[in-house]
Write a protein that holds these residues in place. Structure first.
Motif, PDB file in Angstrom:
ATOM      1  N   ALA B 139       0.679  -1.179   0.094  1.00  0.00           N
ATOM      2  CA  ALA B 139      -0.048  -0.098  -0.029  1.00  0.00           C
ATOM      3  C   ALA B 139       0.826   1.258   0.191  1.00  0.00           C
ATOM      4  CB  ALA B 139      -0.927  -0.012   1.254  1.00  0.00           C
ATOM      5  N   ALA B 140       1.885   1.201   0.888  1.00  0.00           N
ATOM      6  CA  ALA B 140       2.888   2.456   0.735  1.00  0.00           C
ATOM      7  C   ALA B 140       3.710   2.634  -0.611  1.00  0.00           C
ATOM      8  CB  ALA B 140       3.910   2.216   1.937  1.00  0.00           C
ATOM      9  N   ASP B 141       3.941   1.610  -0.961  1.00  0.00           N
ATOM     10  CA  ASP B 141       4.628   1.697  -2.476  1.00  0.00           C
ATOM     11  C   ASP B 141       3.542   2.520  -3.463  1.00  0.00           C
ATOM     12  OD1 ASP B 141       6.855   0.791  -4.007  1.00  0.00           O
ATOM     13  OD2 ASP B 141       4.957  -0.122  -5.041  1.00  0.00           O
ATOM     14  N   LEU B 142       2.412   1.924  -3.252  1.00  0.00           N
ATOM     15  CA  LEU B 142       1.341   2.502  -4.099  1.00  0.00           C
ATOM     16  C   LEU B 142       0.841   3.942  -3.812  1.00  0.00           C
ATOM     17  CD1 LEU B 142       1.877  -0.462  -5.329  1.00  0.00           C
ATOM     18  CD2 LEU B 142      -0.862  -0.169  -5.811  1.00  0.00           C
ATOM     19  N   GLY B 143       1.172   4.452  -2.660  1.00  0.00           N
ATOM     20  CA  GLY B 143       0.556   5.630  -2.056  1.00  0.00           C
ATOM     21  C   GLY B 143      -0.658   5.398  -1.761  1.00  0.00           C
ATOM     22  N   LEU B 144      -1.118   4.220  -1.235  1.00  0.00           N
ATOM     23  CA  LEU B 144      -2.599   4.049  -0.779  1.00  0.00           C
ATOM     24  C   LEU B 144      -2.655   4.101   0.655  1.00  0.00           C
ATOM     25  CD1 LEU B 144      -3.299   1.423  -3.571  1.00  0.00           C
ATOM     26  CD2 LEU B 144      -4.301   3.778  -3.364  1.00  0.00           C
ATOM     27  N   PRO B 145      -3.811   3.968   1.175  1.00  0.00           N
ATOM     28  CA  PRO B 145      -3.881   3.870   2.762  1.00  0.00           C
ATOM     29  C   PRO B 145      -3.468   2.178   3.047  1.00  0.00           C
ATOM     30  CG  PRO B 145      -6.226   4.397   1.604  1.00  0.00           C
ATOM     31  CD  PRO B 145      -5.144   4.699   0.676  1.00  0.00           C
ATOM     32  N   PRO B 146      -3.067   1.997   4.259  1.00  0.00           N
ATOM     33  CA  PRO B 146      -2.580   0.888   4.539  1.00  0.00           C
ATOM     34  C   PRO B 146      -3.665  -0.373   4.651  1.00  0.00           C
ATOM     35  CG  PRO B 146      -2.287   2.304   6.244  1.00  0.00           C
ATOM     36  CD  PRO B 146      -2.883   3.043   5.323  1.00  0.00           C
TER      37      PRO B 146
END
Lengths: 201, 201
Positions: B139-146
């Motif tokens: 999620a972090a890698d894609l810039g999304l909420p965890p």
DNA sequence: TTCCGAAAAGCTAACCGGTAGTGTTACGGT
DNA sequence: ACCGTAACACTACCGGTTAGCTTTTCGGAA
């Protein structure tokens, strides 16, 4: 021993039920970890050994009544309408199972479970065992050997779907998304032929 | 307390290592269930309480050295070459991890683990915890909420792949098949945009 | 160097889940 | 009426784990 239909069985069932009810009541009152086996046995007015004659472990006092889960999933495979595709049938059943947990009067029980790492771990291990049965049912339905990788895999994914949806803020939406993924995975996994439609409505 | 760089730390590490080594040796010699905590402590010449100061449980004596797993998976996500698609990177890492278990001198340890239901259950629970870290990393890698459903789902699937491949008769082939399924699942799951290629080579 | 504080290790004694061994009762079938 | 057996009880115990408290050992300040 041919047809043991009588008082004995009723008494046994009653004892089991009394133990389960007492345990659940105490667990909800004081919390799972705060209640000992000896407390449950005393309150249910049975010996500890009797309790363990009915339930194999403390955790089973909570999940013991839950043989349904496994049966319902495998039946969703075996008892579905002829020609109905596999994944949507499973999707429907998982949706029902999740709804059965999140809604209804089951909320306090699940709050208790979620508060105990022991119970959560036990549940996950149980679900993984269920996944093996489901894999076998799927393989049998397709006439494949029971340890086929694709079947074992999709069975795991379905169990994951249940588990993840139960934890999600919006179970319905989560389930939709996860089953879209499973559908796609299954579409490319199919070993041989296309006996029952890949697409969902 | 500013910079505890010295003998103390070394001694502590040595104690921990001695306990772990002793435990593994005894477990391999006599079998996991046949060796008690008190046996391990006595043989390592430490007190039982000291043992539990270093390892939170008996099972951790076997899996304690295995913080790698979690780290390697998350690093496979965060440290991959820029522009490299996610799933193949994970596939490569999982393949390496599975190979690390099935081959090499690790065979006796895994035979021991497979012989103990307790250890197997513990491992599965541990892997599920790893799945959460992996989901967070993705999620972090894609810039999304965890807690994005798609990320959590694909993380589970990847852990399933590891687990299933390890059990499969032919891990390599099983891994290929499962990752084809994951690839397909991920392709339809992508929430918004397409920041890093859907297709694998 | 000396001494202090804290971390590490130890000991004792228990708690708790679970089991073995051994009766004792109550029911079901003959 | 009687026998076999399933259900239950009681005691004692095992193995993992923890609490409470003391002792040892080291790092760093005085």
């Amino acid at each position: 021993m041919t047809a043991p239909t009588g008082r004995r069985e009723r008494k046994k069932a009653a004892t089991r039920q009394k133990i389960a009810d007492t345990a659940l009541r105490l667990f909800l009152e004081r919390g799972y970890e705060a209640v000992g086996i000896r407390d449950v046995a005393a309150e249910a007015d049975v010996a500890v050994t009797t309790l363990f004659a009915h339930f194999p472990s403390k955790e089973a006092l909570v999940f013991g009544q839950d043989q349904d889960f496994e049966r319902r999933l495998t039946q969703a495979v075996t008892d579905r309408a002829p020609g109905e595709p596999l994944i949507p049938a499973l999707r429907r059943e998982v949706r029902a199972l999740v709804g059965h947990c999140t809604g209804e009067g089951a909320a306090p029980v699940w709050r208790m479970i979620d508060a105990s790492q022991t119970l959560l771990d036990y549940e996950k291990a149980m679900r993984l065992r269920h996944a093996e049965s489901l894999a076998a049912a799927i393989a049998a339905d397709l006439g494949l050997p029971p340890d086929t990788t694709a079947c074992r895999t999709v069975a795991r994914f379905v169990i994951d779907a249940y588990s993840l949806a139960r934890e999600a803020a919006d179970p319905e939406t989560a389930l939709d998304e996860i089953f879209r993924m499973i559908e796609a995975a299954w579409a490319v996994a199919r070993p041989s032929g296309d006996p029952a439609g890949t697409t969902a409505p």
